[in-house]
Design a protein around this motif. Structure first.
Motif, PDB file in Angstrom:
ATOM      1  N   THR A 199      12.847  -0.266 -44.261  1.00 42.72           N
ATOM      2  CA  THR A 199      11.559   0.406 -44.111  1.00 42.72           C
ATOM      3  C   THR A 199      11.723   1.854 -43.662  1.00 42.72           C
ATOM      4  N   GLN A 200      12.780   2.141 -42.910  1.00 45.81           N
ATOM      5  CA  GLN A 200      13.032   3.525 -42.528  1.00 45.81           C
ATOM      6  C   GLN A 200      13.455   4.362 -43.724  1.00 45.81           C
ATOM      7  N   ALA A 201      14.353   3.814 -44.539  1.00 47.81           N
ATOM      8  CA  ALA A 201      14.883   4.588 -45.660  1.00 47.81           C
ATOM      9  C   ALA A 201      13.872   4.731 -46.792  1.00 47.81           C
ATOM     10  N   LEU A 202      13.152   3.663 -47.093  1.00 46.06           N
ATOM     11  CA  LEU A 202      12.232   3.682 -48.229  1.00 46.06           C
ATOM     12  C   LEU A 202      10.838   4.172 -47.879  1.00 46.06           C
ATOM     13  N   PHE A 203      10.402   3.879 -46.649  1.00 44.85           N
ATOM     14  CA  PHE A 203       9.003   4.109 -46.305  1.00 44.85           C
ATOM     15  C   PHE A 203       8.810   5.017 -45.105  1.00 44.85           C
ATOM     16  N   ASP A 204       9.883   5.687 -44.693  1.00 41.01           N
ATOM     17  CA  ASP A 204       9.795   6.580 -43.539  1.00 41.01           C
ATOM     18  C   ASP A 204       9.260   5.836 -42.316  1.00 41.01           C
ATOM     19  N   GLY A 205       9.575   4.544 -42.230  1.00 40.65           N
ATOM     20  CA  GLY A 205       9.155   3.729 -41.099  1.00 40.65           C
ATOM     21  C   GLY A 205       7.690   3.377 -41.082  1.00 40.65           C
ATOM     22  N   GLN A 206       6.961   3.656 -42.179  1.00 39.74           N
ATOM     23  CA  GLN A 206       5.512   3.470 -42.177  1.00 39.74           C
ATOM     24  C   GLN A 206       5.063   2.109 -42.700  1.00 39.74           C
ATOM     25  N   GLN A 207       6.002   1.248 -43.078  1.00 35.36           N
ATOM     26  CA  GLN A 207       5.663  -0.128 -43.407  1.00 35.36           C
ATOM     27  C   GLN A 207       6.139  -1.005 -42.250  1.00 35.36           C
ATOM     28  N   THR A 208       5.283  -1.893 -41.804  1.00 38.92           N
ATOM     29  CA  THR A 208       5.576  -2.732 -40.640  1.00 38.92           C
ATOM     30  C   THR A 208       6.491  -3.880 -41.024  1.00 38.92           C
ATOM     31  N   VAL A 209       7.610  -4.019 -40.324  1.00 39.37           N
ATOM     32  CA  VAL A 209       8.512  -5.142 -40.556  1.00 39.37           C
ATOM     33  C   VAL A 209       7.762  -6.441 -40.245  1.00 39.37           C
ATOM     34  N   ALA A 210       7.922  -7.426 -41.128  1.00 38.16           N
ATOM     35  CA  ALA A 210       7.240  -8.719 -40.956  1.00 38.16           C
ATOM     36  C   ALA A 210       8.163  -9.711 -40.273  1.00 38.16           C
ATOM     37  N   HIS A 211       7.648 -10.380 -39.256  1.00 45.79           N
ATOM     38  CA  HIS A 211       8.379 -11.444 -38.568  1.00 45.79           C
ATOM     39  C   HIS A 211       7.750 -12.804 -38.835  1.00 45.79           C
ATOM     40  N   SER A 212       6.585 -12.786 -39.485  1.00 41.93           N
ATOM     41  CA  SER A 212       5.890 -14.027 -39.792  1.00 41.93           C
ATOM     42  C   SER A 212       4.891 -13.743 -40.897  1.00 41.93           C
TER      43      SER A 212
END
Length: 556
Positions: free
Chosen positions: A329-342
């Motif tokens: 998400t950092q490389a592709l989305f500049d950290g603007q997509q929230t990592v999903a845990h569920s």
């Protein structure tokens, strides 16, 4: 290639943007051209439904209700949303002693199909009849099958009879035109036959198929479709005189056409350009509008649990812990997509904070694989005592640059923990047909799914939602996951009416999900569009397609 080099390569795969040309496609402010990546091969609104279809159908065929940009459920084709408080929804006793519901709706006055025929309670009854035909296989976003019968009060008023109490009683999908589709359904008793003969596929420009502010007036396979105002729409008239959806083979072509002025708006993946492309353009073209909001659309990897390798939960957990979702998400989305845990974002008030998050941990992943009987061979890929190789296919949609990039990165990341991943990129029609819905994949498939407040997670997790010939290939449980514990938690959710009951049910669902990992959560898409300046009324939405409110769009 190591992970960080792979990510660096991805960044240069984006387009080079020229800032010199500021030409826009439509000097006529009454028209809008929207770029799209994936042309629909099946235009029926309630069969083989996915997020891409929902984004393209809702210009002309509206749901009964929808969640707006404030996450409020509002009437789209009806007069008033039923609630227990206003008495339009009631919990009643069934003959067998269980509880069910009666939910009353009134259609908007003068609501009509695009051919001038009134939209009536008979159309609702027809839609309900088709939905409850197991040979057809309707959508499960806000499924009509929740109601088993209907009482028609008058031409506009009807009562849906639900055999069970369900929290989504006020949310319902599109209605079909009985006067056009009725004879076709009567003559075609199977899903395969009906889909081939429905007017939505044989004559999609028939105005009588559409009941929204627009009708589909032009259809050119693989090239474009055009929406123009419905002369019989009774509500506020559309401000735009034409909306054209124009299709390209790849996301780079979409963004170049936006920059050259051939299109006025383009969605950001899924169905359009990649998030990375949007970020690249935003750095150099501040004159464009970049409309983004936090999303609820979960990008996930479904796992074929019939595969004995993947059937071992230790392998599934190792897969997730071997994927560095933060790095992606950092490389592709500049950290603007929230990592999903569920299934829910950890910012969602219903998120269960107590569940394990299975973060990136290569050492722990290798330990899990070792415990499961896998050890690295000379070439670095794990094998077991039987000599089986730890090799798994990863399939996703061709032409979607974001997914293709992520698949290649996952391939590289999992190789670091001795798992061989073989990416496959397939056309959308093949992917959505036999590969996903017929479960003709052996390893992993990557796609997205959204759970609105009214949509039960049963569609992806219920043992009765595994697609099969017996249920006309309906359901999004592509993994083939079956768990009595999960089914019990889903039953609890589907009878929860209070906020406390709903939160408790979601907590149980997420806890069982984290324990079993029937699919791998990656991240939540931000809802995003790139548009020309001056496009107004274009409200981003987190649950239902913004096209439902396209009559509000206008250009200054």
């Amino acid at each position: 290639m190591n992970t960080f080099l792979a990510l660096a390569v991805m960044s240069v795969m984006g387009i080079t943007v020229s800032a010199s040309t500021h030409v826009y496609a439509q000097p006529d402010k009454k028209q809008l051209v929207v770029g799209q990546l994936q042309f629909l091969t099946n235009f029926h609104p309630l069969i083989q439904v996915n997020n891409t279809k929902r984004l393209q159908i809702n210009y002309g065929l509206l749901p009964l209700t929808a969640f707006n940009w404030n996450a409020d459920n509002e009437c789209i084709l009806c007069e008033e949303v039923p609630t227990l408080e206003n008495g339009l929804a009631k919990i009643v006793a069934n003959a067998d002693g269980t509880q069910g519901m009666r939910v009353q709706f009134a259609l908007k006055k003068n609501l009509a199909w695009g051919d001038g025929k009134p939209v009536t309670s008979k159309d609702v009854a027809f839609t309900l009849k088709m939905a409850n035909d197991p040979n057809i296989g309707f959508s499960e976003f806000n499924p009509w099958v929740r109601a088993k019968s209907i009482e028609i009060v008058d031409e506009r008023t009807f009562v849906l009879i639900l055999p069970k109490v369900t929290p989504g009683f006020a949310s319902w999908d599109q209605i079909l035109p009985e006067h056009l589709e009725g004879p076709i359904y009567s003559a075609n008793g199977t899903s395969e036959s009906y889909v081939k003969q429905t007017l939505y596929n044989t004559d999609p420009t028939n105005p009588g198929l559409w009941n929204g502010p627009f009708v589909l007036s032009e259809y050119r396979t693989g090239t474009r479709i055009t929406w123009t105002p419905n002369a019989y729409w009774p509500g506020e008239k559309p401000k735009l005189e034409k909306i054209t959806l124009t299709y390209r083979n790849n996301s780079s072509a979409l963004i170049q056409n936006l920059l050259s002025g051939e299109i006025d708006a383009v969605p950001v993946s899924p169905g359009g350009i990649s998030f990375g492309q949007m970020l690249d353009v935003r750095k150099q073209r501040a004159d464009l509008n970049f409309q983004t909001t936090a999303g609820t659309n979960l990008e996930r990897i479904a796992l074929n649990l019939d595969n004995p390798i993947i059937a071992d939960v230790r392998v599934r957990k190792a897969l997730l812990m071997g994927i560095n979702r933060e790095a992606i998400t950092q490389a592709l989305f500049d950290g603007q997509q929230t990592v999903a845990h569920s299934l829910l974002s950890d910012t969602n008030p219903l998120f269960n904070q107590a569940i394990p998050r299975h973060g990136h941990d290569s050492d722990a992943a290798m330990k899990l694989l070792s415990d499961a009987g896998w050890s690295p061979a000379k070439d670095g890929i794990c094998t077991n005592k039987k000599g089986d190789r730890l090799a798994i296919d990863l399939t996703t949609t061709a032409g979607n640059q974001t997914r293709e990039q992520i698949a290649l990165v996952i391939q590289d990341q999992l190789k670091q923990i001795c798992i061989e991943v073989k990416p496959r990129f397939l056309p959308l029609q093949k992917y959505n047909g036999e590969v996903s819905r017929h479960r003709e994949f052996t390893g992993m498939i990557m796609s997205s799914i959204r759970f609105s407040p009214s949509t039960s997670p049963r569609i992806a997790l219920g043992s009765d939602r595994i697609p099969s010939e017996g249920n006309s290939w309906v359901g999004n449980n592509f993994s083939g996951y079956s768990s009595a514990k999960m089914d019990g938690a889903l039953d609890k959710f589907q009878s929860a009416l209070s906020a406390e009951e709903k939160k408790s049910a979601w907590a149980d669902i997420q806890a069982t999900f984290a324990e079993d990992l029937p699919m791998l959560p990656l991240y939540f898409y931000s809802e995003a569009y790139v548009t020309v300046p001056g496009l107004k009324g274009f409200e981003q939405n987190t649950f239902d397609p913004l096209m439902i409110w396209s009559k509000n769009w206008y250009r200054e």
